[in-house]
Design a protein around this motif. Structure first.
Motif, PDB file in Angstrom:
ATOM      1  N   GLU A 301      32.255  39.732  46.192  1.00 37.07           N
ATOM      2  CA  GLU A 301      32.564  38.865  45.057  1.00 37.07           C
ATOM      3  C   GLU A 301      32.984  37.483  45.540  1.00 37.07           C
ATOM      4  O   GLU A 301      32.618  36.462  44.943  1.00 37.07           O
ATOM      5  N   ARG A 302      33.734  37.438  46.630  1.00 30.37           N
ATOM      6  CA  ARG A 302      34.150  36.135  47.165  1.00 30.37           C
ATOM      7  C   ARG A 302      32.933  35.331  47.618  1.00 30.37           C
ATOM      8  O   ARG A 302      32.871  34.114  47.417  1.00 30.37           O
ATOM      9  N   THR A 305      31.123  34.087  44.407  1.00 31.53           N
ATOM     10  CA  THR A 305      31.899  33.239  43.489  1.00 31.53           C
ATOM     11  C   THR A 305      32.531  32.052  44.197  1.00 31.53           C
ATOM     12  O   THR A 305      33.290  31.314  43.580  1.00 31.53           O
ATOM     13  N   THR A 306      32.253  31.895  45.479  1.00 30.67           N
ATOM     14  CA  THR A 306      32.780  30.747  46.214  1.00 30.67           C
ATOM     15  C   THR A 306      31.627  30.028  46.896  1.00 30.67           C
ATOM     16  O   THR A 306      31.508  30.033  48.123  1.00 30.67           O
ATOM     17  N   PRO A 307      30.736  29.427  46.101  1.00 30.16           N
ATOM     18  CA  PRO A 307      29.649  28.674  46.729  1.00 30.16           C
ATOM     19  C   PRO A 307      30.207  27.450  47.436  1.00 30.16           C
ATOM     20  O   PRO A 307      31.353  27.051  47.216  1.00 30.16           O
ATOM     21  N   ILE A 556      43.460  34.983  48.036  1.00 30.29           N
ATOM     22  CA  ILE A 556      43.569  35.409  46.635  1.00 30.29           C
ATOM     23  C   ILE A 556      42.962  36.803  46.474  1.00 30.29           C
ATOM     24  O   ILE A 556      43.520  37.666  45.771  1.00 30.29           O
ATOM     25  N   GLY A 557      41.825  37.030  47.120  1.00 25.15           N
ATOM     26  CA  GLY A 557      41.198  38.349  47.042  1.00 25.15           C
ATOM     27  C   GLY A 557      42.068  39.439  47.620  1.00 25.15           C
ATOM     28  O   GLY A 557      42.167  40.539  47.062  1.00 25.15           O
ATOM     29  N   ARG A 558      42.725  39.162  48.732  1.00 21.36           N
ATOM     30  CA  ARG A 558      43.606  40.172  49.339  1.00 21.36           C
ATOM     31  C   ARG A 558      44.805  40.452  48.442  1.00 21.36           C
ATOM     32  O   ARG A 558      45.245  41.596  48.323  1.00 21.36           O
ATOM     33  N   MET A 559      45.341  39.402  47.826  1.00 21.70           N
ATOM     34  CA  MET A 559      46.446  39.600  46.886  1.00 21.70           C
ATOM     35  C   MET A 559      46.000  40.474  45.713  1.00 21.70           C
ATOM     36  O   MET A 559      46.696  41.424  45.327  1.00 21.70           O
ATOM     37  N   TYR A 560      44.845  40.152  45.146  1.00 18.66           N
ATOM     38  CA  TYR A 560      44.312  40.939  44.029  1.00 18.66           C
ATOM     39  C   TYR A 560      44.109  42.391  44.453  1.00 18.66           C
ATOM     40  O   TYR A 560      44.497  43.321  43.727  1.00 18.66           O
TER      41      TYR A 560
END
Length: 2014
Positions: A301-302, A305-307, A556-560
């Motif tokens: 997802e990262r 969603t992070t182009p 942010i992904g690791r936090m989520y």
């Protein structure tokens, strides 16, 4: 609970084959866009098989003509437009100028000079290739993430088949249960299989179909995906249980579906854990695998969603557009009628590379290159189904063999899973048939019209346009770009351009054609020289910023992930036991207990949301304010939370009680997150002690809370570690002077349109700089940024949904009150969401917020580093900054350079008068050729050095953050899990609770004090012990060690306050580097005491130990940073080149700049010396001077936050404040005590400063610091590369003289050179400088990349040594802390009374000795066994052990002669570390079984041993994997041709001193190459190496001191025990048996050592003095033979080009320039295209070498994991009685066999099944498996006939999985029988999973490894589109080059043509050869060698374990 899957879905029309009833709507009715309405019906196109570039001999020609599935179709429009513009440029020149007389750009006003395009072309090419490299990294990361998903889902099914079963009669936990329970268990195993397939389907849809829809229709709605799933294989329709389940998931957000499936899996497994069918560890292992799958999903997802940010791409495409479509006006002068073709080829090169990057950026779409998600799902389905079948069969056979006839019926009943699997197989076959039909027909899709409303358009970041004309339309975009940010710069550029043109006309008139015609116009030489280096600096600066941007998304992904995991565990695992679950019948629950559980779960949900809120505040609102109101007060932020989405603001989660008591306001902003973590842990600990959650599950929540804090720390590191001010100031400084002096260069040729190139240059340089600024802080409000608010809203909705769904699933609530509370929370959140959508409510809320009076708030935790201002005019104001920049440090350099400018001009005026207009008019003015060539090289070197320094600076902040996290985590654990049981908990004792609590309170105070002491010791070791202390009078002052302890001026809190007088004295006796270790051991001893007193659980105690180990590991990493600087040799050479480059530049500039020569000298010196000083200033991030990391402030933060946490937790527990002894320092500071007492001035002599070198490594020579170092160090000879490359320098000198003599002899001295007339053609032996300028930049980049690879290996080796140090230290800390009998006050005192104290302490001393022996064996393996002693002499194996000259301590003083002989005769030298490790483990296991060591302590010791062995593998890999010979051979060939042809370029302008630039060039290039050669061998004796002997001595001193301190207070009676037994006397070998060893036996070398040396010599490029010349003529093991067709064709075309010129251009006597002949081309196009092609090739080789090395890493992981699994089982699996010994021995031998089988199956998978068998081509799978002719050991020997049949029935990709499951079943059987402990058993499981590529969630930054990594390497080639584009432009470039060469090379044109073909195609062939490291051809990795090593090592350890440790234990002097 148990559900049976149905192969026939219920309630669904049309059955399970997906057919649609007649009359259903057409597919067009469900498309989102009406543009598809008129499209014909199409079928879904599945992703085709990955296309690969042909490797045949003629592929370089045949592949040229492919168009389909290549980049050519995507850039056709751009290429066509370039050809049209080229035609326009040609027509304009023909009609507006005298066409026939145009020979230079000055002859026509519509033709441009080429200087700007050459310089910008190099930088733009580098930027484009860098962008392509970023895209490929995302492409490859996508494949790795998919591999993690595959591994995790496979491991779930392996664990379900191996662990989830009913205990057998002879196993622990056996109980008689009914057949129904067995059947339910079998059904649940199948249900887990189904759910894993369901999870993958949802993952696939989430990252592809939900974003892109189907390949033929585009986006579709969610209902269509759930009902039909046309792109699935298997489809969701065949995976769903029934229609009700489909409806169930349709109500769940598609992003949350994988989370819900993971929750269901966890729920099923937890149920069986409570039934006793699976252990707690196995249960959590399955959850970890679910966690790993979800983490991999988040990584996917990262990626999508992070182009790459729109601003970045817009600016790059803007520059690209103007560059490509202005270049025809440069070409038109030389190419004439061929201008459109040349322009088209340039467009193809640049836009083609750009398109490659665009195509790889999203690897989960439908357009190639992309990853085939459908087939991965099919593979998961097939393999896991087969796994269940095979393991079901094996279990059935084992059950029948173990039982009699009377148990036959029960065995059959237990196998009820088989019918379900048969049904699943039938469904699979139906699906295969359906897929076959699917390709033959078009499907229609059922959809209701109302479903259109269900389409959810997910807001995305703005992306760059993908349309055909986007390359034009997007160029002129304005909003959301960086263009508005640089308007002032653009306006100033236009103003200065107009001014420059006006002044030129006023001063010199309009007839100015050359820069020398007017004093106000500048020559382009200075801008050429500086431009390339500055461009590289800006590109690297943008890359650093983008990495921070991308890392921010990862954090942010690791936090989520972690917050989600907390809620999954809490919702599924925290509950009461019920029904037949273990503990349900005996549990006595008080009234309201069930409600309390649900309340606590709701509280965890609330607190987990607060986690995100407080993190968001800390990283955004508290730093940069709110989006609308700017900075607001903390009270307003806590009350209104302006930028939170409805339902996820702080007010939604803070309770009324917390608001009224201002609970959160009392916590500091940065400490609120820590307090939330502590509160969650307190709740979970309460439930754990009440028995409502297992210990492992509880500590899994603790682990997840720590990972949330880790992610938060990662975000804070990004926002609080800006790129240092000195760096940014220098960039701004250089850009300003470069950009705003450029108009004075342009005005000579551009006249009235000077403003146009000025604006483009400004936009380019300031635009790139602005991109870096905008990317640097991804958590601000400026785009591009990461949206923290929407993440919080998603966290709230998804976790709430999980809790509600799991609550319904559990059916365990006794009342409705708590249920309604959860449902109420959901209703409230949904209502808030509705309010947000309502316009009126939103307006009222906005008015309310706007009416609030704003208050300012101080920036919280602002970056300590100074930042460059980012205002509109900061680009001007920053120029006048002086303090805090690098300018003061280079002021001497700058003034000297300016003085040299004056001097050069005076010499010119004095000797050549003032008529000098070109450098050829005076012997003392130089041409720019040499500086242009060397400038690119030096620029690369400086930027690379600065990039490495910044990496170390940023890494320093990372590890300081880890240190802070560890200190915080141990204090959180002290406060939340180390306490007495309270009433209602299982171990509550009212009689003792008061006394216990009082002691705990005192120990809490002590532990907090010790944690601060530990940090202070680390601070001093990193800073004060290395730098002394600052002193206002004399600068840095060294101080003695006693003052550091007793006064510690810069400590906050100071050690003087934290320590008692006795402790100060004790600490002074310990080495400074060892003090943190001793303090950690003291903390561990206190925690261990409370563990034995049951005040903390075993897992809680060891969680604290691991945090302490993390702190020590972070300390070691910081040490590594400051002790592994860039080698002195590199820096000295850099300063040497820089000195001559800068101070000779004046003699280049003076010809055109005259009296203002000092200006370019000023800019040049600042540019190069400034960048060099930036690198030096950030090289050590722990010094006192800025820029550095503030260790003092961090210590104060730790102190304050831990004090606050202890007080809050104590108040919550009603224990009162725990603040005590150490808190007086806070009062002192608040009372105004001076922070830095300036009255204390240390003037201690240097020799009184404690020299820590005696206790560790020798100090490596560093570059001194001082104002005149740039001069003094230049002329050093010793310890530099001069003596190593003198032949190259001498040869350059000779050829330099020869070139001038040859020129004079053949052509006379009249050869001269002007920029616009290529008069180098006047002589056969003088060459143009253009090709050398371009190739020089590429070659420099290649050398720097190669040096970078070598430095990475050098750094990796240091990390391996650091890990080895950590492992040995932690091992001995554990032995000293845990290996002791119980004290009288501890519960198990009576049980340990019979322990022999003398034997125990003797064994501890023996483990100390073995630790030293272990390191000595490792040292021998890395150095002495390979290269002998430092004098070059080789030494026999036995003599090495009995002599060991280089050891410290020497092995001769640790081993007896008998032991040495034993190792010599029985243990190969590479197996000895494993052998010693096994002995250490046997001691640990001995005391575990005696009850002295707890199970976790024994495992911890083993785990450290495992880490030691892994670090050995890392170090060994570094020394055994040099850069392959073909790579270095080709690089050496190109380097030789380049360096020794350069004198023929220099001789035109340098004449008799041509040898000087020739020698400097040879020094630069060969010096870089030599440095790479040296640091590639970090364990040799040659500097700069790693001092292994010094490391060994440091480790020895540390572990001895640890044992001596640990021996105190370890007595059984609590008294102090003498530590004298740990003072091991190291004396010389005097054992008489040594005299009986013959000299021949002493000097005999092992055959394996000789073989290893021969293999290394074969694979390495020789390091001999003249190898640079002798190796040129070698063809064996090189790529020369493979590119013969290209060389022949290049030679033929070279001859053809010369013939065409001779016979086609007879109208001129001699062709002197390209314009003289129709068949000769100018070099400008090749100069421009050559750079981007060269960069592409170098990056491609870098990618390939990365894969080659990653292949070795992956194989090392396979080897390490299999070896560790074997050692673990062999050492720790032992029966309780002799009767079972034979059975266990048989299992041990069987496990060794299976380990060999596992590696053999992996080997066949990655080699034989892909490349066949060379001598037996065409053999099928059965032959390869059954015969295995190239295996060692062969499967023919390892497998029996039945096993061959078993494996033949399984896909070869799935065979390692089946073998792994067999290994796990053997281990599980022995675990259940009690022969091996649970921890050791599950460590074996993990090791086997790691061998196959397990992704461990706790190692979030680690890549997938093992077999899966090997498979990824060989199944993810560089995309075909990339290689085709490269091959296409390469073909055109190489085979048109002869038409450029023929002008000057004439009859020898074939020679440079062949050289160019060999260089470029040779590099391309090297990349291809390195792409697959598992082939049969060199260079490859020897799989058989690893296979043999596994077999030998495990066999030797089995023999040792059989013999026992007692016979081999011997210690001299005992």
């Amino acid at each position: 609970m148990s559900t049976s899957p149905s192969p026939e879905p219920k309630g669904r029309p049309g059955g399970d084959n997906g057919d649609v009833e007649a009359g259903t709507p057409s597919p067009t009715s469900m498309r989102r866009s009406s543009s598809f309405a008129s499209s014909p019906k199409r079928r879904t196109v599945f992703v085709p098989k990955e296309q690969e570039l042909s490797t045949s001999r003629g592929a370089f020609v045949t592949e040229m003509f492919r168009v389909q599935k290549t980049i050519l179709t995507k850039v056709a429009l751009q290429v066509t437009l370039a050809a049209v513009v080229g035609f326009i440029a040609l027509v304009a020149m023909q009609n507006l100028c005298d066409y026939e007389s145009v020979v230079s750009s000055d002859d026509c006003w519509v033709t441009f000079e080429n200087t700007g395009h050459v310089v910008v072309g190099i930088v733009l090419g580098f930027l484009l290739v860098f962008r392509t490299d970023l895209a490929y990294q995302r492409y490859y990361s996508g494949k790795e993430a998919l591999g993690q998903v595959y591994c995790a889902l496979r491991n779930i099914n392996v664990a379900a088949t191996a662990f989830m079963r009913v205990p057998k009669k002879d196993e622990i936990g056996y109980r008689n249960i009914g057949t129904d329970a067995v059947n339910a268990l079998s059904k649940d195993r199948v249900e887990i299989l189904r759910l894993t397939n369901l999870m993958y389907c949802f993952i696939r849809q989430m990252i592809r179909e939900q974003r892109h829809g189907y390949s033929d229709t585009g986006p579709v709605n969610d209902r269509e995906l759930l009902r039909n799933d046309r792109a699935g294989k298997p489809k969701l329709i065949t995976v769903f249980r029934d229609a009700e389940e489909e409806e169930y998931y349709s109500k769940i957000d598609h992003n949350n579906r994988p989370n819900v499936v993971a929750s269901h899996i966890t729920h099923i497994v937890e149920h069986h854990r409570r039934l006793g069918n699976i252990s707690e560890r196995a249960c959590l292992d399955i959850f970890h695998e679910c966690e790993a799958a979800l983490f991999a999903l988040k990584e996917c997802e990262r990626i999508v969603t992070t182009p790459i940010p729109y601003q970045y791409l817009h600016m790059m495409n803007f520059i690209l557009f103007f560059y490509v479509y202005t270049v025809p006006f440069v070409f038109s002068v030389g190419f004439k009628e061929f201008t459109p073709i040349a322009a088209a080829l340039i467009a193809l090169s640049f836009y083609g590379v750009n398109a490659i990057g665009s195509s790889m950026e999203d690897p989960f779409n439908w357009e190639p290159p992309c990853h085939d998600l459908t087939n991965i799902g099919w593979r998961i389905y097939r393999e896991n189904t087969a796994l269940h079948e095979k393991m079901d069969t094996i279990e059935k056979e084992e059950t029948l063999a173990a039982s009699g006839a009377n148990r036959l019926q029960r065995a059959k009943a237990a196998m009820q899973m088989a019918p379900a699997l048969k049904a699943a197989i039938a469904a699979k076959n139906d699906a295969e048939a359906e897929m076959a039909q699917f390709d033959m027909q078009t499907e229609q899709i059922e959809e209701d019209a109302d479903d259109i409303d269900d389409i959810e358009i997910v807001p995305r970041e703005k992306e760059y346009g993908k349309g055909r004309f986007a390359f034009i339309t997007e160029v002129f975009a304005w909003t959301n770009t960086v263009t508005p940010s640089i308007v002032p710069q653009l306006l100033l550029a236009v103003t200065i351009a107009c001014f420059a043109q006006g002044v030129k006309i006023a001063a010199c008139g309009e007839e100015v054609y050359l820069a020398t015609d007017c004093w106000i116009t500048f020559d382009s030489d200075a801008h050429k020289i500086v431009g390339v280096a500055m461009g590289f600096l800006l590109v690297f600066r943008v890359n650093c910023a983008y990495e921070r941007y991308y890392d921010g998304k990862g954090a942010i992904g690791r936090m989520y992930d972690s917050i989600r995991n907390i809620n999954i565990i809490a919702s599924t695992l925290i509950r009461q036991s019920q029904g037949k679950e273990i503990g349900a019948q005996t549990a006595v629950l008080k009234a309201g207990e069930a409600d309390q559980i649900e309340i606590d779960k709701a509280e965890i949900l609330r607190l987990s949301n607060l986690y995100h809120v407080f993190i968001r505040h800390a990283v955004r609102e508290q730093r940069v304010g709110t989006s609308q109101h700017g900075k607001v007060s903390d009270d307003d932020l806590m009350t209104y939370d302006f930028d939170a989405l409805p339902g996820s603001s702080v007010s939604d989660f803070v309770t009324e009680e917390e608001l009224s008591s201002r609970f959160w306001h009392k916590c500091s902003v940065m400490n609120r997150v820590n307090v939330v973590a502590s509160m969650i842990q307190t709740i979970v600990e309460r439930q754990r002690r009440r028995g409502n959650v297992g210990e492992r599950a509880a500590f899994e929540i603790y682990s997840q809370t720590e990972q949330v804090l880790d992610a938060w720390q990662g975000m804070m590191r990004i926002v609080t570690t800006p790129i240092p001010y000195t760096y940014l100031h220098m960039v701004q400084y250089l850009v300003f002077f470069y950009v705003y002096s450029a108009p004075f260069v342009f005005s000579a040729s551009f006249d009235y349109i000077t403003f146009l190139p000025s604006v483009i240059v400004t936009l380019g340089f300031y635009g790139i700089n602005q991109i870096g600024i905008s990317l640097e802080d991804p958590f601000s409000w400026i785009e591009p940024r990461h949206d923290m608010s929407s993440v919080g809203n998603r966290i709230m909705k998804e976790n709430l949904q999980i809790h509600v769904l799991m609550q319904k699933e559990a059916h365990s609530l006794s009342t409705q009150g708590s249920s309604s509370k959860l449902l109420g929370l959901m209703t409230e959140a949904l209502k808030a969401k509705e309010e947000e959508a309502a316009a009126k409510a939103a307006e009222e809320l906005a008015k309310k917020k706007a009416g609030r009076k704003d208050a300012s708030v101080t920036k919280v935790n602002a970056a300590s580093d100074r930042e460059v201002g980012y205002g509109l005019f900061s680009f001007v104001t920053v120029l006048f900054k002086y303090k805090g920049t690098v300018l003061p440090k280079i002021i001497v350099n700058v003034f000297l350079a300016m003085a040299m400018g004056f001097f050069a001009n005076q010499v010119k005026e004095w000797l050549c008068k003032s008529e000098v207009t070109t450098h050829t008019d005076c012997d003392f003015t130089f041409g720019p050729t040499a500086h242009s060539v060397v400038g690119a090289v030096l620029g690369f070197l400086l930027v690379f050095r600065t990039d490495i320094a910044y990496y170390r600076y940023y890494e320093g902040k990372k590890f300081v953050g880890q240190l802070y996290q560890a200190m915080r985590n141990v204090n959180v654990a002290f406060t939340s899990v180390m306490r007495a049981d309270v009433e209602g908990e299982r171990n509550f004792d009212a009689a003792t609770v008061q006394d216990v609590q009082e002691q705990l309170t005192l120990d809490h105070i002590e532990l907090r004090r010790l944690s601060n002491v530990m940090y202070a010791c680390i601070r001093q070791a990193l800073r004060e012990q290395r730098h002394g202390m600052p002193d206002d009078n004399t600068g840095m002052t060294n101080v003695n060690d006693a003052d550091l302890i007793c006064k510690d001026i810069y400590g906050h809190p100071s050690l003087a306050v934290l320590l008692t007088d006795d402790e100060k004295e004790e600490l002074g006796k310990i080495d400074p580097q060892n003090r943190p270790n001793v303090v950690a051991a003291h903390i561990q001893s206190i925690v261990e005491h409370h563990r034995r007193m049951n005040n903390i659980s075993e897992r809680g105690a060891f969680d604290i130990y691991h945090d302490l180990e993390l702190a020590l590991a972070a300390f070691k990493q910081c040490e590594r940073i400051v002790t592994t600087k860039m080698p002195y040799q590199y820096l000295q050479m850099l300063y040497f080149i820089c000195f001559f480059f800068v101070f000779s530049g004046a003699f280049v500039f003076t010809a055109s700049y005259h009296y203002i020569t000092f200006i370019p000298c000023f800019i040049l010196s600042i540019a190069f010396y400034g960048v060099a000083e930036i690198g030096r200033s950030i090289d050590d991030p722990f010094k006192f001077a800025e820029p550095s990391h503030d260790l003092t402030s961090l210590g104060w933060r730790i102190y304050n936050e831990t004090l606050q946490m202890h007080d809050i937790c104590a108040a919550q527990a009603n224990r009162g404040s725990v603040a005590g002894y150490a808190d007086k320092c806070i009062a002192e500071v608040k009372a105004g005590a001076p922070v830095l007492p300036t009255e204390i001035v240390y003037t201690v002599p240097k020799d009184s400063y404690r020299n820590t070198a005696e206790s560790g490594e020798k100090k490596r020579k560093d570059m001194p610091i001082g104002s005149c170092v740039f001069i003094t160090e230049v002329f050093k000879i010793s310890d530099t590369v001069w003596l190593r490359i003198w032949p190259q320098i001498v040869l350059a000198f000779i050829i330099g003289i020869a070139a001038q003599l040859l020129k004079k002899q053949i052509c006379g001295q009249g050869v001269w050179e002007v920029d616009y007339i290529k008069t180098h053609a006047d002589c056969y032996v003088t060459f143009s400088d253009e090709s050398h300028s371009v190739v020089g930049a590429v070659l420099a980049f290649m050398l720097v990349i190669r040096t970078n690879l070598a430095y990475l290996r050098y750094y990796e080796a240091k990390q391996g040594l650091g890990d080895l140090h950590n492992g040995l230290r932690n091992l001995n800390i554990g032995v000293a802390a845990f290996l002791r009998p119980a004290l009288p006050s501890e519960p198990n005192y009576e049980a340990n009374k019979n322990v022999d104290m003398n034997e125990l302490f003797s064994d501890r001393a023996e483990m100390l000795r073995l630790s030293a022996i272990l390191f000595a064996f490792i040292r021998h393996m890395l150095r002495e066994q390979r290269i002998g002693y430092a004098d070059g002499s080789t030494v026999g194996d036995l003599k090495l052990m009995l002599e060991d000259k280089m050891g410290k301590p020497s092995l001769s003083k640790l081993l007896t002669a008998d032991e040495a002989r034993f190792y010599h005769e029985n243990v190969p030298f590479r197996n000895r570390p494993s052998y010693v490790i096994a002995k250490l483990n046997m001691y640990a296991e001995k005391y575990r079984r005696m009850g002295v060591l707890s199970e976790r302590a024994a495992y911890d010791i083993y785990h450290e041993c495992e880490l030691i062995l892994n670090s050995v593998v890392t170090c060994e890999r570094v020394v055994s994997t040099p850069v392959p010979y073909p790579y270095l051979h080709m690089m050496n060939f190109i380097l030789f041709c380049y360096v020794y042809s350069a004198p023929f370029v220099f001789t035109v302008s340098f004449k008799w001193i041509s040898f000087i630039p020739s020698m400097i060039l040879a020094l630069g290039f060969y010096g870089i190459q030599n440095i790479g050669n040296i640091i590639e061998r970090p364990f040799d004796y040659e500097e700069p190496n790693h001092d292994i002997s010094g490391v060994g001595w440091k480790i020895w001193r540390e572990i001895v001191q640890i044992h001596q301190k640990g021996a105190q207070g370890n007595g059984a009676d609590g008294t102090v025990t003498s530590s004298s037994m740990f003072d091991i006397e190291l004396r010389n070998q005097t054992v008489s048996s040594a005299d009986q060893i013959s000299s021949s036996e002493m000097s005999a070398r092992r055959k394996s050592v000789v073989a290893l040396q021969e293999m290394e010599r074969k694979n390495e490029f020789p390091r001999t003095t003249f190898a640079f010349f002798t190796q040129l003529f070698k063809t064996e093991n090189t790529v020369i033979v493979k590119v013969v067709p290209q060389l022949v064709l290049a030679g033929i075309i070279g001859v053809l080009a010369q013939l065409l010129k001779l016979y086609g251009c007879t109208h001129v006597d001699v062709v002197l320039s390209p314009s003289d002949c129709y068949y000769t081309f100018p070099s400008i196009a090749h100069s421009i295209a050559g750079s981007i092609i060269g960069f592409l090739l170098v990056f491609r080789i870098n990618l390939s070498y990365g894969k080659y090395y990653d292949g070795k890493v992956a194989l090392s992981e396979v080897y390490s994991s299999i070896r560790n699994a074997g050692i673990n089982f062999l050492v720790f699996c032992n029966p309780q009685n002799d009767e079972d010994k034979a059975v266990v021995d048989r299992d041990k031998r069987e496990l060794i066999r299976l380990c060999n089988v596992l590696f053999a199956l992996i080997r066949q998978n990655i080699r034989e099944h892909r490349h066949g068998i060379p001598e037996l081509p065409g053999k099928d799978d059965e032959f390869i498996l059954r015969e295995d002719p190239r295996g060692a050991p062969s499967l023919k020997v390892l497998l029996g006939p039945d096993e061959v049949k078993l494996y033949l029935s399984v896909d070869f990709n799935n065979r390692p999985n089946v073998c792994m499951a067999q290994i796990q079943r053997i281990v599980e059987k022995n675990r259940r029988k009690g022969y091996i402990s649970q921890k050791q058993a599950f460590d074996i499981y993990h090791e086997t999973e790691m061998a196959l590529g397990m992704a461990v969630p706790t190692m979030l930054m680690e890549k997938i490894g093992g077999f899966m990594a090997c498979e990824n390497l060989v199944t993810t080639p560089v995309p075909y589109q990339y290689l085709h584009m490269l091959n296409f432009v390469l073909f055109i470039y190489v085979f048109t080059a002869p038409f450029v060469f023929t002008v000057s090379f004439k009859y020898v044109t074939p020679f440079p043509s062949v050289i160019v073909a060999l260089g470029y195609y040779g590099l391309a062939e090297i990349g291809r050869a390195l792409d697959d490291p598992f082939t049969w051809e060199e260079p490859n990795h020897d799989l058989n060698e690893l296979s043999n090593r596994i077999d030998n090592e495990l066999g030797g350890i089995l023999q040792m374990c059989t013999a026992g440790v007692a016979a081999s234990r011997s210690r001299r002097g005992a």
